[in-house]
Write a protein that holds these residues in place. Structure first.
Motif, short mmCIF file in Angstrom:
data_model
loop_
_atom_site.label_atom_id
_atom_site.label_comp_id
_atom_site.label_asym_id
_atom_site.label_seq_id
_atom_site.Cartn_x
_atom_site.Cartn_y
_atom_site.Cartn_z
N SER A 57 12.35 77.90 41.26
CA SER A 57 11.76 78.80 40.26
C SER A 57 10.24 78.68 40.30
O SER A 57 9.70 77.72 40.89
N GLY A 58 9.59 79.61 39.63
CA GLY A 58 8.14 79.54 39.51
C GLY A 58 7.72 78.35 38.67
O GLY A 58 6.69 77.71 38.94
N THR A 59 8.50 78.03 37.66
CA THR A 59 8.19 76.87 36.80
C THR A 59 8.24 75.59 37.61
O THR A 59 7.32 74.76 37.53
N THR A 83 -0.77 83.73 28.88
CA THR A 83 0.11 83.69 30.03
C THR A 83 1.52 83.43 29.53
O THR A 83 1.74 83.21 28.33
N PHE A 84 2.48 83.45 30.46
CA PHE A 84 3.85 83.07 30.12
C PHE A 84 3.89 81.57 29.85
O PHE A 84 3.16 80.79 30.47
N THR A 87 3.51 78.29 32.37
CA THR A 87 2.26 77.75 32.94
C THR A 87 1.87 76.45 32.24
O THR A 87 1.58 75.44 32.88
N VAL A 136 -4.26 81.77 36.35
CA VAL A 136 -3.14 82.70 36.41
C VAL A 136 -3.66 84.10 36.78
O VAL A 136 -4.68 84.53 36.24
N ASP A 162 -1.60 80.17 39.89
CA ASP A 162 -0.30 80.64 39.40
C ASP A 162 -0.21 82.14 39.74
O ASP A 162 -0.73 82.99 39.01
N ALA A 164 2.57 83.91 40.00
CA ALA A 164 3.92 84.39 39.66
C ALA A 164 3.95 85.90 39.46
O ALA A 164 4.97 86.54 39.70
N GLN A 165 2.81 86.48 39.01
CA GLN A 165 2.80 87.92 38.74
C GLN A 165 2.03 88.70 39.80
O GLN A 165 1.95 89.92 39.71
N SER A 186 6.71 83.06 41.75
CA SER A 186 8.06 83.15 41.21
C SER A 186 8.78 84.35 41.81
O SER A 186 8.16 85.40 42.03
N LYS A 191 9.82 90.06 38.77
CA LYS A 191 8.47 89.88 39.35
C LYS A 191 8.29 90.88 40.50
O LYS A 191 9.29 91.43 41.01
C1 LIG Z 1 7.32 84.14 35.40
C2 LIG Z 1 6.16 83.25 35.33
C3 LIG Z 1 6.25 81.86 35.56
C4 LIG Z 1 7.57 81.15 35.70
O1 LIG Z 1 8.37 81.60 36.73
P1 LIG Z 1 9.98 81.34 36.65
O2 LIG Z 1 10.42 81.71 38.03
O3 LIG Z 1 10.50 82.24 35.60
O4 LIG Z 1 10.18 79.90 36.36
C5 LIG Z 1 5.10 81.12 35.55
N1 LIG Z 1 3.90 81.68 35.32
C6 LIG Z 1 3.76 82.99 35.09
C7 LIG Z 1 2.39 83.56 34.87
C8 LIG Z 1 4.88 83.83 35.07
O5 LIG Z 1 4.73 85.13 34.81
#
Ligand SMILES: *Cc1c(COP(=O)(O)O)cnc(C)c1O
Length: 381
Positions: A57-59, A83-84, A87, A136, A162, A164-165, A186, A191
């Motif tokens: 996962s991104g986390t 942010t989500f 982070t 991010v 980060d 992820a987006q 992520s 995404k």
């Molecule tokens: C979605 C997201 C994450 C986490 O990713 P997961 O795959 O859901 O664990 C981390 N940082 C940001 C900015 C995100 O949008």
């Protein structure tokens, strides 16, 4: 109308996706096999980086970067409050303390000028050791990496992207995931590049760091499977998800172009009415979200509820900045006026490669109608 286009994308790719999944089932190798290897090569080449480590996962991707640096109790990691949650959560999971730095109100990304000030303040206070910065690329727009790299090297901090987006975006002809000592992304379904479950990846250039990350991914293992060199995780990506990503990667660039088309149409129709995302010459945006802003919370909430009532999907990212989350109520934070201002005014509209011109027009005319309704109702008060 879909918010993130997963059904329309499945419609387009279903034959290839189904046969990719079936061939994994036929082969019977489910964890860290050919599909994951192929995906790691494809992704490293795509972003222009030496190593890609595909993860769960991104986390976990973010957490692993911090673990590889040995960051923990007594340390702090600087990041954005807008942010989500993941982070900051990754920072807290290591035992380190997140320190938030306010955003630039135009980009919604961490403000490098504020970052410099906050680092100096932490050093002056002497309570926590600053170790890293997680920038991010919010909503798909790359953060200001030239400035961030300078500040981090000046203060001997590790820079982590980060992304992820923002997978697929560029800054000065460099793809996202190529910035910082580490980049994390992520593959959560919604995404820009998504699988059909959880997934993510870490990118880096250093061979030694890549080896540590591969070890952390599988319980800190060494050469031998039952040889544990460090505390790690179970953070592997599975073959089925990798096979899905290998299929989706083939059409990914065309989808990023389509997202830009949608953004251009929104901008043409909404530019003079609401605050739309700025376009920059040296940047491309992955447009994970198309996020507009209104003059105040009452208007934003009225439009949000009005669009939902008409069946037009939209979302508020993010209604609460992280320094105000209950999970962090035991920490003392300074106020973050720009993040707080943004959280009250933003609204994300449907955004994906498969939105038609008709869809876009429908969203925009509904929005305009709601705006004039709001003005009429305020005039009557
Ligand atoms: C979605 C997201 C994450 C986490 O990713 P997961 O795959 O859901 O664990 C981390 N940082 C940001 C900015 C995100 O949008």
């Amino acid at each position: 109308m879909e918010f993130s286009g997963l059904n329309a994308q499945y419609e387009r790719l279903q034959e290839e996706l189904k046969s990719a999944v079936v061939s994994v089932l036929d082969r019977g190798q489910f964890i860290l096999g050919d599909e994951v290897n192929r995906l790691e090569q494809n992704l490293a080449q795509y972003v222009g980086r030496k190593h890609c480590i595909a993860v769960s996962s991104g986390t976990d991707a973010l957490l692993m970067c911090l673990m590889a640096e040995g960051i923990g109790k007594g340390d702090c990691v600087l990041t954005t409050p807008f942010t989500f949650f993941a982070t900051a959560e990754a920072i807290s999971l290591t035992g380190a303390t997140p320190v938030f730095v306010d955003i630039n109100p135009d980009t919604y990304n961490i403000d490098p000028y504020c970052l410099g000030i906050v680092i100096k303040r932490i050093k002056r206070e002497g309570l926590l050791t600053p170790r890293a910065v997680i920038a991010v690329d919010l909503f798909g727009l790359p953060a200001e990496y030239e400035k961030l790299e300078n500040i981090c090297s000046q203060h001997n901090l590790v820079l982590i992207e980060d992304a992820a987006q923002s997978f697929g975006a560029q800054r000065n002809n460099r793809k996202t995931c190529s910035f910082g000592k580490y980049a994390a992304t992520s593959f959560f379904p919604a995404k820009p590049l998504g699988c059909y479950g959880d997934g993510g990846a870490v990118f880096c250039d250093c061979d030694e760091v890549a080896e540590i990350l591969r070890s952390i991914r599988v319980h800190g293992q060494g050469e031998n499977k039952y040889d544990n060199l460090r505390i790690g995780l179970n953070a592997r990506l599975d073959e089925i998800q990798a096979a899905i990503l290998n299929v989706k990667l083939k059409v990914f660039d065309s989808e990023i172009q389509e997202r830009q088309r949608v953004a251009n149409s929104y901008k043409n129709l909404l530019n003079n009415i609401v605050k739309t995302p700025r376009e920059y010459n040296s940047l491309t945006n992955a447009y994970a979200q198309y996020t507009i802003a209104f003059r105040d919370k009452a208007l934003r909430d009225f439009i949000y509820n009005g669009l939902l009532a008409q069946g037009i999907p939209c979302n508020i990212y993010y209604p609460t900045p992280l320094h105000l989350q209950p999970a962090y109520s035991d920490l003392q934070f300074h106020t973050m006026p720009n993040a707080e201002y943004a959280s009250e005014r933003v609204l994300s509209l449907p955004m994906h490669a498969y939105l038609t011109q008709q869809d876009i027009q429908l969203v925009c005319s509904a929005l305009k109608e709601l705006l004039s309704q709001f003005e009429r109702e305020s005039d009557n008060k």
